[in-house]
Scaffold this active site. Structure first.
Site, PDB file in Angstrom:
ATOM      1  CD  GLU A 134     -20.445  42.471  36.278  1.00  0.00           C
ATOM      2  OE1 GLU A 134     -20.870  43.404  37.001  1.00  0.00           O
ATOM      3  OE2 GLU A 134     -20.896  41.324  36.325  1.00  0.00           O
TER       4      GLU A 134
ATOM      5  CG  ASP B  29     -20.145  37.435  38.669  1.00  0.00           C
ATOM      6  OD1 ASP B  29     -20.863  37.299  37.656  1.00  0.00           O
ATOM      7  OD2 ASP B  29     -19.816  38.548  39.138  1.00  0.00           O
ATOM      8  CB  SER B  30     -24.236  33.768  36.403  1.00  0.00           C
ATOM      9  OG  SER B  30     -23.362  32.953  35.635  1.00  0.00           O
TER      10      SER B  30
ATOM     11  CD  GLU C 157     -25.722  40.905  31.721  1.00  0.00           C
ATOM     12  OE1 GLU C 157     -24.518  40.716  32.025  1.00  0.00           O
ATOM     13  OE2 GLU C 157     -26.667  40.433  32.381  1.00  0.00           O
TER      14      GLU C 157
ATOM     15  CE  LYS D 190     -18.043  37.960  31.922  1.00  0.00           C
ATOM     16  NZ  LYS D 190     -18.729  38.816  32.889  1.00  0.00           N
TER      17      LYS D 190
ATOM     18  CG  ASP E  21     -17.551  36.841  35.514  1.00  0.00           C
ATOM     19  OD1 ASP E  21     -17.037  37.734  34.812  1.00  0.00           O
ATOM     20  OD2 ASP E  21     -18.768  36.628  35.560  1.00  0.00           O
TER      21      ASP E  21
HETATM   22  O1  KIV Z   1     -21.695  35.812  35.207  1.00  0.00           O
HETATM   23  C1  KIV Z   1     -22.027  35.536  34.048  1.00  0.00           C
HETATM   24  O2  KIV Z   1     -22.499  34.424  33.753  1.00  0.00           O
HETATM   25  C2  KIV Z   1     -21.856  36.546  33.034  1.00  0.00           C
HETATM   26  C3  KIV Z   1     -22.575  36.355  31.736  1.00  0.00           C
HETATM   27  C4  KIV Z   1     -24.018  36.574  31.958  1.00  0.00           C
HETATM   28  C5  KIV Z   1     -22.018  37.167  30.653  1.00  0.00           C
HETATM   29  O3  KIV Z   1     -21.206  37.513  33.254  1.00  0.00           O
END
Ligand code: KIV
Length: 262
Positions: free
Chosen positions: A113, A42-43, A180, A111, A81
């Site tokens: 968080e 989600d970056s 992280e 993934k 994500d």
């Molecule tokens: O969103 C992302 O790119 C991430 C990585 C920084 C692990 O969660």
């Protein structure tokens, strides 16, 4: 192409390399470079869509980018994500959104968080047959709670909490765990404490693998660069230089030269 169980078995055998991609082109570069896992993180909200943080990213955004990434990297494991508020609210919404992502995209895992508070969500997603990668330590979706992006796992209480969160995520059935911006000693404790691979970002050398945001390591994203990013290129500077040259060539009637027309 690795599967989730194969990634889980790599712990202590081979350092795992994960990098982010959000589009066809970058995904094809990452596959050529031989990375083990591509993360559609989600970056993308920051480095691809220009938001100030990851919070505005939607499930549909992630699916849109996943599809492009899959077209560019057909033979690499892709992890998706789950964006802010696609799983926090309830187990039901977590399962529904994980299913939606898996149905429509070509991802082979999701993934999430969070620590103990999303134990039930992780377990429920694993129970419907979707591999889950956990993500503890700094959780960018909680930036407003932290008031920034501080280093995690510094005091004793935090160290103990992070180790127990990692254990809980493993117990819930996750096949791997992102850690992280955690103090390297704490990340080493976490890595030792669990049987699943720990993939670090800004968490030092003792993890089972490393992940970075690709535009950061290429020097393509210049808004800010965390200390843990090693820039392997200066893509932004080189690209602007090339574009500037094109602009001036057109204006000075140097482009297109004879070679470039029919
Ligand atoms: O969103 C992302 O790119 C991430 C990585 C920084 C692990 O969660």
């Amino acid at each position: 192409m690795y599967t989730a169980p194969q990634i889980a078995r790599l712990k202590s055998k081979k350092k795992i390399v994960m990098l982010t991609a959000y589009d066809y082109l970058m995904a094809s570069y990452l596959e050529k470079a031989g990375v083990d896992i591509i993360l559609v993180g989600d970056s993308l909200g920051m480095v691809f869509l220009g938001y100030k943080d990851t919070l505005p990213v939607t499930v549909d955004d992630v699916i849109y980018h996943l599809k492009a990434v899959k077209r560019g990297a057909k033979d690499t494991m892709i992890v998706a994500d789950m964006p802010f508020m696609s799983y926090q609210e309830s187990v039901k919404s977590a399962v529904k959104n994980a299913g939606k992502i898996m149905k429509n995209s070509g991802a082979s895992a999701v993934k999430l968080e969070g620590g103990l508070e999303i134990y039930r969500q992780i377990k429920a997603i694993v129970d419907i047959g979707v591999p889950v990668m956990g993500h503890i330590g700094l959780q960018p979706q909680s930036v407003n709670k932290y008031g920034g992006y501080p280093v995690q796992g510094v005091n004793d209480e935090d160290k103990i909490r992070l180790v127990s969160e990692a254990k809980a995520i493993e117990k819930a059935g996750a096949f791997a765990l992102v850690v992280e911006k955690v103090l390297s000693k704490t990340a080493a404790m976490i890595t030792k404490a669990v049987g699943i691979p720990v993939i670090g970002i800004g968490s030092g050398p003792y993890c089972d693998g490393q992940v970075l945001v690709t535009p950061d390591l290429l020097g393509a994203f210049e808004d800010f660069t965390p200390k843990f990013v090693k820039k392997y290129d200066n893509a932004a500077i080189r690209s602007v230089k090339a574009l500037h040259k094109f602009t001036s060539d057109v204006r000075n009637k140097k482009f297109p030269g004879k070679k470039y027309y029919y």
